[in-house]
Design a protein around this motif. Structure first.
Motif, PDB file in Angstrom:
ATOM      1  N   VAL A 244       0.738  -1.288  -0.032  1.00 24.78           N
ATOM      2  CA  VAL A 244       0.140   0.022  -0.098  1.00 24.78           C
ATOM      3  C   VAL A 244       0.879   1.293   0.020  1.00 24.78           C
ATOM      4  O   VAL A 244       1.947   1.261   0.006  1.00 24.78           O
ATOM      5  N   ASN A 245       0.305   2.365  -0.278  1.00 24.34           N
ATOM      6  CA  ASN A 245       0.933   3.806  -0.032  1.00 24.34           C
ATOM      7  C   ASN A 245       1.796   3.901   1.222  1.00 24.34           C
ATOM      8  O   ASN A 245       1.204   3.488   2.345  1.00 24.34           O
ATOM      9  N   GLY A 246       3.039   4.276   1.107  1.00 20.20           N
ATOM     10  CA  GLY A 246       3.687   4.355   2.353  1.00 20.20           C
ATOM     11  C   GLY A 246       4.434   6.023   2.263  1.00 20.20           C
ATOM     12  O   GLY A 246       4.289   6.731   1.280  1.00 20.20           O
ATOM     13  N   PRO A 247       5.330   6.244   3.182  1.00 20.98           N
ATOM     14  CA  PRO A 247       6.130   7.649   2.784  1.00 20.98           C
ATOM     15  C   PRO A 247       7.101   7.680   1.772  1.00 20.98           C
ATOM     16  O   PRO A 247       7.528   6.604   1.251  1.00 20.98           O
ATOM     17  N   GLU A 248       7.165   9.019   0.984  1.00 20.92           N
ATOM     18  CA  GLU A 248       7.841   8.982  -0.177  1.00 20.92           C
ATOM     19  C   GLU A 248       9.192   8.350  -0.232  1.00 20.92           C
ATOM     20  O   GLU A 248       9.662   7.786  -1.255  1.00 20.92           O
ATOM     21  N   GLU A 249       9.810   8.453   0.940  1.00 19.65           N
ATOM     22  CA  GLU A 249      11.314   8.038   1.005  1.00 19.65           C
ATOM     23  C   GLU A 249      11.209   6.504   1.368  1.00 19.65           C
ATOM     24  O   GLU A 249      12.552   5.684   1.454  1.00 19.65           O
ATOM     25  N   SER A 250      10.310   6.031   1.717  1.00 19.46           N
ATOM     26  CA  SER A 250      10.243   4.371   1.999  1.00 19.46           C
ATOM     27  C   SER A 250      10.697   3.528   1.100  1.00 19.46           C
ATOM     28  O   SER A 250      10.511   3.777  -0.027  1.00 19.46           O
ATOM     29  N   CYS A 251      11.617   2.388   1.477  1.00 20.46           N
ATOM     30  CA  CYS A 251      11.859   1.381   0.390  1.00 20.46           C
ATOM     31  C   CYS A 251      11.529   0.029   1.290  1.00 20.46           C
ATOM     32  O   CYS A 251      11.550  -0.221   2.021  1.00 20.46           O
ATOM     33  N   ILE A 252      10.738  -0.740   0.176  1.00 17.01           N
ATOM     34  CA  ILE A 252      10.396  -1.880   0.669  1.00 17.01           C
ATOM     35  C   ILE A 252      11.178  -3.042  -0.704  1.00 17.01           C
ATOM     36  O   ILE A 252      11.022  -2.797  -1.567  1.00 17.01           O
ATOM     37  N   LYS A 253      11.727  -4.117   0.107  1.00 15.15           N
ATOM     38  CA  LYS A 253      12.527  -4.731  -0.704  1.00 15.15           C
ATOM     39  C   LYS A 253      11.768  -6.117  -1.389  1.00 15.15           C
ATOM     40  O   LYS A 253      10.671  -6.460  -0.645  1.00 15.15           O
ATOM     41  N   GLY A 254      12.126  -6.343  -2.555  1.00 20.21           N
ATOM     42  CA  GLY A 254      11.536  -7.420  -3.111  1.00 20.21           C
ATOM     43  C   GLY A 254      12.395  -7.994  -4.458  1.00 20.21           C
ATOM     44  O   GLY A 254      13.583  -8.115  -4.278  1.00 20.21           O
ATOM     45  N   SER A 255      11.578  -8.297  -5.260  1.00 17.24           N
ATOM     46  CA  SER A 255      12.247  -8.518  -6.797  1.00 17.24           C
ATOM     47  C   SER A 255      11.759  -7.912  -7.941  1.00 17.24           C
ATOM     48  O   SER A 255      10.450  -7.211  -7.882  1.00 17.24           O
ATOM     49  N   ALA A 256      12.436  -7.661  -8.872  1.00 18.08           N
ATOM     50  CA  ALA A 256      12.079  -6.880 -10.148  1.00 18.08           C
ATOM     51  C   ALA A 256      12.037  -7.908 -11.422  1.00 18.08           C
ATOM     52  O   ALA A 256      13.019  -8.853 -11.358  1.00 18.08           O
ATOM     53  N   GLU A 272      -3.289 -11.805  -9.726  1.00 17.10           N
ATOM     54  CA  GLU A 272      -3.335 -10.859  -8.681  1.00 17.10           C
ATOM     55  C   GLU A 272      -4.888 -10.624  -8.422  1.00 17.10           C
ATOM     56  O   GLU A 272      -5.179 -10.304  -7.029  1.00 17.10           O
ATOM     57  N   THR A 273      -5.814 -10.907  -9.181  1.00 19.41           N
ATOM     58  CA  THR A 273      -7.229 -10.584  -8.971  1.00 19.41           C
ATOM     59  C   THR A 273      -7.616  -9.176  -8.887  1.00 19.41           C
ATOM     60  O   THR A 273      -6.541  -8.466  -8.680  1.00 19.41           O
ATOM     61  N   ASP A 274      -8.816  -9.028  -8.895  1.00 24.63           N
ATOM     62  CA  ASP A 274      -9.361  -7.506  -8.742  1.00 24.63           C
ATOM     63  C   ASP A 274      -9.091  -6.856  -7.507  1.00 24.63           C
ATOM     64  O   ASP A 274      -9.577  -5.806  -7.204  1.00 24.63           O
ATOM     65  N   ALA A 275      -8.445  -7.666  -6.587  1.00 24.45           N
ATOM     66  CA  ALA A 275      -8.176  -7.084  -5.152  1.00 24.45           C
ATOM     67  C   ALA A 275      -7.076  -6.031  -5.238  1.00 24.45           C
ATOM     68  O   ALA A 275      -6.606  -5.349  -4.209  1.00 24.45           O
ATOM     69  N   TYR A 276      -6.561  -6.056  -6.356  1.00 24.45           N
ATOM     70  CA  TYR A 276      -5.217  -5.171  -6.796  1.00 24.45           C
ATOM     71  C   TYR A 276      -5.432  -4.426  -7.801  1.00 24.45           C
ATOM     72  O   TYR A 276      -6.365  -4.670  -8.751  1.00 24.45           O
ATOM     73  N   GLU A 277      -4.625  -3.128  -7.771  1.00 22.94           N
ATOM     74  CA  GLU A 277      -4.362  -2.574  -9.361  1.00 22.94           C
ATOM     75  C   GLU A 277      -2.901  -2.227  -9.549  1.00 22.94           C
ATOM     76  O   GLU A 277      -2.317  -2.212  -8.650  1.00 22.94           O
ATOM     77  N   GLN A 291      11.733   3.415 -13.963  1.00 21.22           N
ATOM     78  CA  GLN A 291      10.255   3.620 -13.758  1.00 21.22           C
ATOM     79  C   GLN A 291       9.689   2.292 -14.175  1.00 21.22           C
ATOM     80  O   GLN A 291      10.303   1.600 -15.008  1.00 21.22           O
ATOM     81  N   GLY A 292       8.587   1.841 -13.428  1.00 20.00           N
ATOM     82  CA  GLY A 292       7.960   0.708 -13.561  1.00 20.00           C
ATOM     83  C   GLY A 292       6.825   0.819 -12.894  1.00 20.00           C
ATOM     84  O   GLY A 292       6.153   1.762 -12.856  1.00 20.00           O
ATOM     85  N   CYS A 293       6.328  -0.666 -12.833  1.00 20.52           N
ATOM     86  CA  CYS A 293       4.650  -0.545 -12.329  1.00 20.52           C
ATOM     87  C   CYS A 293       4.891  -1.823 -10.998  1.00 20.52           C
ATOM     88  O   CYS A 293       5.846  -2.605 -11.091  1.00 20.52           O
ATOM     89  N   THR A 294       3.939  -1.838 -10.417  1.00 21.77           N
ATOM     90  CA  THR A 294       3.635  -2.713  -9.419  1.00 21.77           C
ATOM     91  C   THR A 294       2.160  -2.956  -9.081  1.00 21.77           C
ATOM     92  O   THR A 294       1.470  -2.225  -9.583  1.00 21.77           O
ATOM     93  N   PHE A 295       1.789  -3.999  -8.217  1.00 21.14           N
ATOM     94  CA  PHE A 295       0.402  -4.175  -7.660  1.00 21.14           C
ATOM     95  C   PHE A 295       0.074  -3.623  -6.402  1.00 21.14           C
ATOM     96  O   PHE A 295       0.896  -4.147  -5.457  1.00 21.14           O
ATOM     97  N   ARG A 296      -0.763  -2.773  -6.490  1.00 21.00           N
ATOM     98  CA  ARG A 296      -1.170  -2.070  -5.091  1.00 21.00           C
ATOM     99  C   ARG A 296      -2.470  -2.635  -4.637  1.00 21.00           C
ATOM    100  O   ARG A 296      -3.281  -2.656  -5.405  1.00 21.00           O
ATOM    101  N   PHE A 297      -2.609  -2.910  -3.185  1.00 19.86           N
ATOM    102  CA  PHE A 297      -3.658  -3.472  -2.764  1.00 19.86           C
ATOM    103  C   PHE A 297      -4.855  -2.465  -2.670  1.00 19.86           C
ATOM    104  O   PHE A 297      -4.510  -1.521  -2.263  1.00 19.86           O
ATOM    105  N   LEU A 298      -6.022  -2.973  -2.902  1.00 21.10           N
ATOM    106  CA  LEU A 298      -7.383  -2.139  -3.166  1.00 21.10           C
ATOM    107  C   LEU A 298      -8.164  -2.068  -1.948  1.00 21.10           C
ATOM    108  O   LEU A 298      -8.809  -0.893  -1.312  1.00 21.10           O
TER     109      LEU A 298
END
Length: 302
Positions: A244-256, A272-277, A291-298
């Motif tokens: 979900v949205n967090g502070p602008e300077e925050s970083c979450i680790k994962g994979s690209a 991911e289903t329609d629970a995400y966007e 620049q890229g994209c990700t799945f944010r929970f709704l």
């Protein structure tokens, strides 16, 4: 015609339309009684009286009201596949019925009934099509709508909306007037731009899972990465991860992962289903920000 005769005709008309006839069973008993009254009182033949009653039923039958649905944002943008059939037999007719700005793309499928053609529409277009059908002459035709439970994607070409960690309606994120700029502004990845980098977390950050979803000959390559502007929570009583949205300077680790085609992206969105966007984001890989994209929970998190 005197007033008594007029009142009698009105009463007979009401009696005639009190119950609609079943077209498959011929004249019902209620209609036979009304026909007999017309015969006895006005000297009509059976056929003449039946014809008058049919006309009366047609003209006095209430019209089907237009459906005025109040849709939630999630319902309005939910995807559906509509089977082209009957009065909606072409993508052009879908465009007309739903009042769409462009002709929707057609998709071919097969079933026990043979090959079929579908168009993808959202919840707003679905309601518009159903309203359009309700206003056509003849029996109400019911189209087949198949819900498509996939992550919503609508990347604006006129703003940064939607972007992880940014409330794009705030003044600092709104685009400047074009006459004040020396060049056209860039808002990140576009709706149909491929290939595109995606930031994954949870089950998608797994090579075996990607192999299953993408069904390709090449083994997917994942890169250690982090995403800017998000925070990780859970939903479903801790069963699922939710970015979900967090502070602008925050970083979450994962994979690209670099998604090469719309077909592959659609497979990921369905998973991911329609629970995400799908939202824009900034991804860091080996110290480089892209620049890229990700799945944010709704929905609501735990």
């Amino acid at each position: 015609m005197d007033m008594d005769m007029f009142n009698e005709l009105e009463n007979l008309a009401v009696a005639a339309v009190y119950e609609e006839p079943d077209e498959n069973e011929g004249v019902q008993d209620t209609d036979k009684g009304a026909i007999k009254m017309w015969q006895d009182r006005f000297g009509y033949t059976f056929e003449e009286a039946a014809a008058i009653i049919r006309i009366t039923q047609t003209t006095t039958k209430p019209s089907t009201p237009t459906r005025k649905a109040i849709l939630s944002p999630a319902q309005a943008r939910a995807a559906h596949l509509v089977k082209l059939d009957g009065p909606i037999s072409t993508p052009q007719k879908v465009q007309i019925a739903a009042n769409l700005p462009t002709i929707p793309e057609s998709h071919h499928g097969s079933s026990d009934d043979g090959n079929s053609v579908f168009c993808k529409v959202d919840g707003r277009a679905k309601i518009a099509i159903e309203n359009w059908l309700s206003m056509q002459n003849g029996p109400l035709f019911r189209l087949l709508f198949i819900p498509v439970g996939m992550a919503y994607k609508e990347l604006s070409s006129q703003s940064y909306y939607p972007t992880l960690g940014k409330e794009t309606t705030l003044p600092q994120f709104r685009p400047q007037d074009s006459h004040l700029l020396s060049a056209s502004p860039s808002f990140g990845r576009t709706q149909t731009q491929f290939p595109v980098w995606y930031f994954f977390y949870g089950t998608l950050a797994s090579v075996p899972k990607l192999c299953t979803l993408l069904s390709g000959d090449d083994i997917p390559i994942l890169y250690e990465a982090s995403v800017i502007g998000g925070k990780m929570e859970t939903w479903g009583n801790g069963k699922y991860k939710a970015l979900v949205n967090g502070p602008e300077e925050s970083c979450i680790k994962g994979s690209a992962y670099r998604v090469m085609s719309e077909e592959h992206e659609d497979a990921l969105r369905k998973y991911e289903t329609d629970a995400y966007e799908v939202v824009r984001c900034l991804i860091k890989i080996d110290g480089t920000t892209i620049q890229g994209c990700t799945f944010r929970f709704l929905g609501e998190t735990d």
